[in-house]
Design a protein around this motif. Structure first.
Motif, PDB file in Angstrom:
ATOM      1  N   THR A  23      70.430  29.269   7.288  1.00 48.16           N
ATOM      2  CA  THR A  23      70.335  28.639   8.597  1.00 48.16           C
ATOM      3  C   THR A  23      71.339  27.500   8.628  1.00 48.16           C
ATOM      4  OG1 THR A  23      68.002  29.201   8.734  1.00 48.16           O
ATOM      5  CG2 THR A  23      68.805  27.493  10.220  1.00 48.16           C
ATOM      6  N   ARG A  24      72.419  27.715   9.367  1.00 52.78           N
ATOM      7  CA  ARG A  24      73.498  26.735   9.342  1.00 52.78           C
ATOM      8  C   ARG A  24      73.173  25.522  10.201  1.00 52.78           C
ATOM      9  NH1 ARG A  24      75.774  27.847   5.017  1.00 52.78           N
ATOM     10  NH2 ARG A  24      77.159  26.160   5.633  1.00 52.78           N
ATOM     11  N   ASP A  25      72.299  25.651  11.171  1.00 53.67           N
ATOM     12  CA  ASP A  25      71.986  24.544  12.067  1.00 53.67           C
ATOM     13  C   ASP A  25      70.521  24.665  12.451  1.00 53.67           C
ATOM     14  OD1 ASP A  25      72.009  22.453  13.770  1.00 53.67           O
ATOM     15  OD2 ASP A  25      73.555  23.221  15.117  1.00 53.67           O
ATOM     16  N   SER A  26      69.795  23.571  12.400  1.00 47.58           N
ATOM     17  CA  SER A  26      68.377  23.609  12.723  1.00 47.58           C
ATOM     18  C   SER A  26      68.138  23.900  14.197  1.00 47.58           C
ATOM     19  CB  SER A  26      67.714  22.280  12.339  1.00 47.58           C
ATOM     20  OG  SER A  26      68.327  21.196  13.020  1.00 47.58           O
ATOM     21  N   VAL A  27      69.115  23.655  15.062  1.00 48.79           N
ATOM     22  CA  VAL A  27      68.995  23.903  16.495  1.00 48.79           C
ATOM     23  C   VAL A  27      69.952  25.037  16.868  1.00 48.79           C
ATOM     24  CG1 VAL A  27      69.200  22.938  18.808  1.00 48.79           C
ATOM     25  CG2 VAL A  27      68.402  21.489  16.922  1.00 48.79           C
ATOM     26  N   SER A  28      69.401  26.085  17.460  1.00 47.94           N
ATOM     27  CA  SER A  28      70.238  27.205  17.872  1.00 47.94           C
ATOM     28  C   SER A  28      71.129  26.787  19.039  1.00 47.94           C
ATOM     29  CB  SER A  28      69.360  28.383  18.286  1.00 47.94           C
ATOM     30  OG  SER A  28      70.133  29.384  18.913  1.00 47.94           O
ATOM     31  N   PRO A  29      72.399  27.220  19.060  1.00 45.73           N
ATOM     32  CA  PRO A  29      73.251  26.917  20.220  1.00 45.73           C
ATOM     33  C   PRO A  29      72.657  27.414  21.524  1.00 45.73           C
ATOM     34  CG  PRO A  29      74.557  27.770  18.396  1.00 45.73           C
ATOM     35  CD  PRO A  29      73.119  27.940  18.009  1.00 45.73           C
ATOM     36  N   LEU A  30      71.875  28.500  21.467  1.00 42.99           N
ATOM     37  CA  LEU A  30      71.260  29.011  22.689  1.00 42.99           C
ATOM     38  C   LEU A  30      70.249  28.015  23.259  1.00 42.99           C
ATOM     39  CD1 LEU A  30      71.243  31.498  24.529  1.00 42.99           C
ATOM     40  CD2 LEU A  30      69.410  32.441  23.114  1.00 42.99           C
ATOM     41  N   ASP A  31      69.592  27.274  22.380  1.00 40.04           N
ATOM     42  CA  ASP A  31      68.616  26.286  22.847  1.00 40.04           C
ATOM     43  C   ASP A  31      69.278  25.024  23.399  1.00 40.04           C
ATOM     44  OD1 ASP A  31      66.589  27.979  22.059  1.00 40.04           O
ATOM     45  OD2 ASP A  31      66.438  27.111  20.052  1.00 40.04           O
ATOM     46  N   ARG A  32      70.567  24.842  23.139  1.00 41.71           N
ATOM     47  CA  ARG A  32      71.278  23.670  23.660  1.00 41.71           C
ATOM     48  C   ARG A  32      71.844  23.907  25.052  1.00 41.71           C
ATOM     49  NH1 ARG A  32      72.412  19.943  19.498  1.00 41.71           N
ATOM     50  NH2 ARG A  32      72.305  20.796  17.366  1.00 41.71           N
ATOM     51  N   VAL A  33      71.837  25.167  25.509  1.00 44.39           N
ATOM     52  CA  VAL A  33      72.516  25.495  26.765  1.00 44.39           C
ATOM     53  C   VAL A  33      71.933  24.703  27.929  1.00 44.39           C
ATOM     54  CG1 VAL A  33      72.932  27.348  28.432  1.00 44.39           C
ATOM     55  CG2 VAL A  33      73.219  27.783  25.987  1.00 44.39           C
ATOM     56  N   GLY A  34      70.626  24.675  28.062  1.00 47.41           N
ATOM     57  CA  GLY A  34      70.000  23.975  29.182  1.00 47.41           C
ATOM     58  C   GLY A  34      70.337  22.499  29.202  1.00 47.41           C
ATOM     59  N   GLY A  35      70.297  21.845  28.051  1.00 49.14           N
ATOM     60  CA  GLY A  35      70.637  20.427  27.991  1.00 49.14           C
ATOM     61  C   GLY A  35      72.083  20.157  28.326  1.00 49.14           C
ATOM     62  N   TRP A  36      72.986  20.997  27.863  1.00 47.65           N
ATOM     63  CA  TRP A  36      74.402  20.808  28.184  1.00 47.65           C
ATOM     64  C   TRP A  36      74.648  20.947  29.688  1.00 47.65           C
ATOM     65  CZ3 TRP A  36      76.087  24.128  23.429  1.00 47.65           C
ATOM     66  CH2 TRP A  36      76.334  23.289  22.344  1.00 47.65           C
ATOM     67  N   LEU A  37      73.976  21.904  30.316  1.00 46.35           N
ATOM     68  CA  LEU A  37      74.205  22.104  31.744  1.00 46.35           C
ATOM     69  C   LEU A  37      73.673  20.938  32.580  1.00 46.35           C
ATOM     70  CD1 LEU A  37      73.374  25.907  32.043  1.00 46.35           C
ATOM     71  CD2 LEU A  37      75.622  24.832  32.230  1.00 46.35           C
ATOM     72  N   LEU A  38      72.639  20.267  32.091  1.00 49.21           N
ATOM     73  CA  LEU A  38      72.120  19.111  32.839  1.00 49.21           C
ATOM     74  C   LEU A  38      73.020  17.893  32.718  1.00 49.21           C
ATOM     75  CD1 LEU A  38      68.309  19.430  31.994  1.00 49.21           C
ATOM     76  CD2 LEU A  38      69.445  19.929  34.173  1.00 49.21           C
ATOM     77  N   SER A  39      73.887  17.860  31.710  1.00 47.99           N
ATOM     78  CA  SER A  39      74.881  16.783  31.559  1.00 47.99           C
ATOM     79  C   SER A  39      76.247  17.439  31.414  1.00 47.99           C
ATOM     80  CB  SER A  39      74.555  15.923  30.337  1.00 47.99           C
ATOM     81  OG  SER A  39      73.269  15.353  30.437  1.00 47.99           O
ATOM     82  N   PRO A  40      76.798  17.930  32.521  1.00 45.10           N
ATOM     83  CA  PRO A  40      77.952  18.832  32.426  1.00 45.10           C
ATOM     84  C   PRO A  40      79.287  18.175  32.131  1.00 45.10           C
ATOM     85  CG  PRO A  40      77.377  18.473  34.719  1.00 45.10           C
ATOM     86  CD  PRO A  40      76.334  17.769  33.907  1.00 45.10           C
ATOM     87  N   ASP A  41      79.386  16.845  32.175  1.00 43.38           N
ATOM     88  CA  ASP A  41      80.697  16.202  32.065  1.00 43.38           C
ATOM     89  C   ASP A  41      81.005  15.674  30.671  1.00 43.38           C
ATOM     90  OD1 ASP A  41      81.214  16.672  34.749  1.00 43.38           O
ATOM     91  OD2 ASP A  41      80.119  14.860  35.354  1.00 43.38           O
ATOM     92  N   GLN A  42      80.182  15.928  29.692  1.00 44.75           N
ATOM     93  CA  GLN A  42      80.440  15.448  28.336  1.00 44.75           C
ATOM     94  C   GLN A  42      81.527  16.301  27.694  1.00 44.75           C
ATOM     95  OE1 GLN A  42      77.131  15.815  25.688  1.00 44.75           O
ATOM     96  NE2 GLN A  42      78.103  14.678  24.023  1.00 44.75           N
ATOM     97  N   VAL A  43      82.575  15.669  27.169  1.00 41.31           N
ATOM     98  CA  VAL A  43      83.658  16.383  26.494  1.00 41.31           C
ATOM     99  C   VAL A  43      83.204  16.703  25.073  1.00 41.31           C
ATOM    100  CG1 VAL A  43      86.050  16.319  25.748  1.00 41.31           C
ATOM    101  CG2 VAL A  43      85.394  15.249  27.911  1.00 41.31           C
ATOM    102  N   LEU A  44      83.100  17.972  24.757  1.00 37.94           N
ATOM    103  CA  LEU A  44      82.625  18.389  23.442  1.00 37.94           C
ATOM    104  C   LEU A  44      83.763  18.579  22.455  1.00 37.94           C
ATOM    105  CD1 LEU A  44      79.839  20.931  24.470  1.00 37.94           C
ATOM    106  CD2 LEU A  44      79.638  18.491  23.975  1.00 37.94           C
TER     107      LEU A  44
END
Length: 728
Positions: free
Chosen positions: A236-257
């Motif tokens: 398990t490379r990351d405790s949080v799946s990227p799929l579970d981060r999608v909703g949070g990213w969309l609610l704050s759409p202007d953050q430069v990753l």
């Protein structure tokens, strides 16, 4: 002794050449200094000890251990002296470096623990070669340790790039020179003349090996020890799946990753999720270390190169974005999944980290897409599974609803690609894009999304598509990444609002093809520069054309009359009586054929079971059935030997070799007081089977088949009695 000392430089060169063969594992840069030092030092030590006095071999063996340790500490392991990891690295290098190399994608990183294996192998080859040169008279024996080291390098580097042909030719020359030095006469004049005369021949032999090597036919695949070593288990490379981060990213759409410096926009892939347990999607990737290279994709799609320089800004976790498919990574320690090419950083990403990726992005051929068929390999079959869910004891009711939805959406599809495209189009029209939709992609959440809510993020659309597609036989997985980016100067800024989830379907020869079932975001500008371009746009257009192909000509102005419907019976109309009669006749015929063909096999199986005496009698009864094919009628009144004479007349004298011993066994079984022997039962059946082969050759297979289909074949033949006449 002088002649033996002259052989030491040759054995050192042989060991050094064997060490250079590790270039297919690490490249020449890290290997050259390690191989040279590890070849010269033990050779010099052996020469020094032999020059002082003839030390016993055990003294040299003991002395070489601290010498090797000191040399390794001063060269290969020097970076570990300051951070306190010397002992751990030494232990890993000696005991486990070979396995680490075999489970690392080549070229392997030039780490001290891995290079220590090269240092140790070359040192042992040089030490053993020098000692053999000083202590033996066999001409070629001192070269054997170097050949063994060369073999180790070949095995560990079998998947590496480059060629060892030149090093192999050099080894041939050095072996020839070694044999010349050790076989020349003792007289100084004659010895040197022999050596000088033989050097051109040795050089010619090496040149011949170099010239002929590429044309030597090899009839088998090279042995690959990597296939025998178990790769590290999935981590398990990351405790949080990227799929579970999608909703949070969309609610704050202007953050430069992260930012990308590249010639064109692409889909920046982050992770691939291929396992679904009914509640969540996870990755089944088997991440292995890699120096910089990523193996190519097994599909047959044409690809174009795309160099990228990626700088991390606010991207969390360990998943490293890159365009599909990465081929080389520099500037970041990563592990890679060889199957999908997904990258994961060894340590969590930090703002400011920059790495370079060379990718091969697919170039889609529209004609190939139209004729593509569904893949049927092991990976594709695994991508069709729909587990019931943790703890479930029966299939969830939602799966049947999903299958009904998918079949209705693709009812008019003519090809797998069209079926996949029509399903994506149906989802885009069925629900609306909403960043406020509650996250979740289990069966219940997807049922609510498709039935009542009809509002979702890319997470819902992609996971719903993947599950729906699996219900109609399309192997799917989920890809999480980012679409395009916003051009700022000469770089692309990829923001959290660019996050995207694509389902992918696997086709034969093409591999994994992405589809987009997600509708456009509300208020999205028509010329939004965050979308991907080029091949991605071309693929979406081809899929849209496939989805709309059936709709062409279905508009209100279409005057083409529909084809006449074929007459059919409404549900509930009774079938005519003759249909039942035909079905009954067909069932009777099939039942009779099945019984006629299986009854003899069942009788034979029953006759071979039981006690040895019963088996011998069963073998005799089987022999009577064989003889029935050549005219033996009722055999109830025939003795065993009368049956044997009948077989000789109608089958041939060869049958007596089976019938007479079998008749004797039957008589002894019936009349002898002793119990039958199991070995006698085995011989009886051997004779019965041999008789069957002779009868088949005499009567023919067609005649035997006709007799098997006769009604009397359903009834076993009666056992013959003794005394009486044969009834023909």
């Amino acid at each position: 002794m002088n002649r033996r000392l002259l052989a030491l430089p040759v054995t050192a060169c042989l060991a050094a050449v064997a060490g250079l063969a590790f270039h297919r594992v690490f490249g020449f840069g890290p290997v050259v200094p390690v191989a040279v030092v590890a070849a010269l030092v033990p050779t010099a030590l052996a020469a020094l000890l032999s020059g002082v006095r003839p030390w016993p071999l055990w003294v040299s063996a003991v002395a070489t251990v601290p010498a090797w340790l000191a040399t390794a500490a001063a060269t290969v392991l020097r970076p570990t002296l300051g951070d306190g990891s010397f002992t751990r690295t030494l232990r890993e290098g000696v005991l486990g470096s070979w396995k680490s190399i075999l489970t690392t994608l080549l070229p392997a990183p030039a780490e001290p623990a891995l290079l220590l294996l090269v240092h140790l192998v070359v040192w042992l080859a040089a030490f053993a070669g020098a000692e053999l040169a000083l202590r033996t008279r066999l001409r070629a024996l001192p070269g054997v340790p170097a050949l063994a080291a060369f073999a180790v390098a070949l095995l560990l580097g079998v998947d590496g790039s480059g060629s060892n042909l030149g090093l192999a030719a050099a080894t041939v020359v050095l072996l020839a020179v070694l044999m010349l030095l050790r076989s020349a006469p003792d007289e100084e004049g004659r010895g040197w003349r022999t050596i000088l005369a033989g050097l051109p021949a040795a050089a010619a032999l090496g040149a011949l090996a170099l010239a002929v090597g590429p044309f030597v036919p090899v009839g088998a695949e090279p042995y690959n020890p990597r296939e025998q070593v178990q790769a590290p288990p999935p981590q398990t490379r990351d405790s949080v799946s990227p799929l579970d981060r999608v909703g949070g990213w969309l609610l704050s759409p202007d953050q430069v990753l992260f930012t990308v410096r590249a010639a064109r926009r692409e889909e920046w892939r982050l992770a691939v999720l291929d396992r679904f347990d009914g509640v969540t999607w996870t990755s089944g990737a088997r991440f292995v270390p890699t120096g910089s290279r990523v193996p190519p994709s097994p599909d047959e799609v044409d690809r174009s190169a795309l160099p990228q320089t990626i700088t991390v800004r606010g991207l969390p976790g360990v998943w490293a974005p890159a365009a599909d498919r990465p081929r080389r990574v520099d500037g970041l320690g990563v592990v890679v999944d060889p199957g999908s090419g997904v990258l994961a950083a060894v340590r969590p990403l930090q703002p400011g980290q920059t790495y370079r990726v060379e990718s091969q992005t697919p170039k889609w051929d529209v004609e190939d897409l139209e004729s593509a068929s569904i893949a049927d390999d092991a990976e594709a079959r695994a991508a069709l599974q729909l587990p019931w869910g943790p703890g479930a004891t029966k299939e969830p009711v939602q799966i049947a609803e999903f299958r009904r939805f998918a079949k209705q959406a693709t009812a008019d599809a003519d090809s797998p690609v069209q079926r996949a495209a029509m399903l994506a189009a149906r989802l885009r029209a069925h629900a609306r894009y909403s960043v406020t939709a509650p996250p979740g992609h289990g069966y219940r959440q997807l049922d609510y999304f498709l039935g009542e809510g009809r509002n979702g993020t890319p997470e819902h659309f992609a996971t719903a598509y993947a599950v729906l597609a699996r219900t109609i036989g399309l192997p799917t997985r989920i890809k999480v990444g980012f679409s395009g980016g916003h051009r700022v100067g000469d770089v692309l800024e990829v923001r959290s609002g660019d996050v995207m989830v694509w389902p992918e379907v696997k086709f034969d020869g093409i591999g994994w093809m992405p589809f987009n079932p997600t509708p456009d975001r509300p208020g999205k500008a028509e010329q939004d520069d965050s979308v991907a371009e080029g091949e991605s746009r071309k693929l979406e257009q081809a899929q849209q054309n496939a989805a709309e192909k059936k709709r062409a000509g279905d508009g209100p102005n279409d005057q083409t009359p529909p084809p006449a419907a074929k007459p059919h019976h409404e549900e509930g109309d009774p079938l005519p009586w003759w249909a039942y009669a035909l079905a009954a006749v067909a069932v009777l015929i099939a039942g009779y054929l099945g019984a006629a063909l299986t009854a003899p096999a069942l009788r034979r199986r029953r006759r071979r079971a039981g006690t040895p005496a019963a088996r011998i009698v069963g073998a005799w009864q089987q022999a009577l059935e064989h003889l029935a094919d050549v005219g033996l009628g009722t055999a109830r009144t025939l003795t065993a030997h009368e049956v044997a004479r009948f077989g000789a007349r109608h089958v041939g004298d060869d049958s007596l070799a089976h019938l007479r011993p079998l008749a004797d066994l039957v008589d002894r079984t019936r009349f002898a007081q002793a119990e039958a022997d199991p070995r006698a039962a085995d011989r009886a059946w051997e004779h019965s089977d041999g008789l069957g082969r002779l009868v088949t050759a005499k009567a023919g297979r067609l005649r035997r088949l006709r007799r098997r289909l006769h009604p009397r074949s359903l009834r076993p033949r009666p056992e013959p009695l003794h005394g009486g006449r044969a009834e023909r």
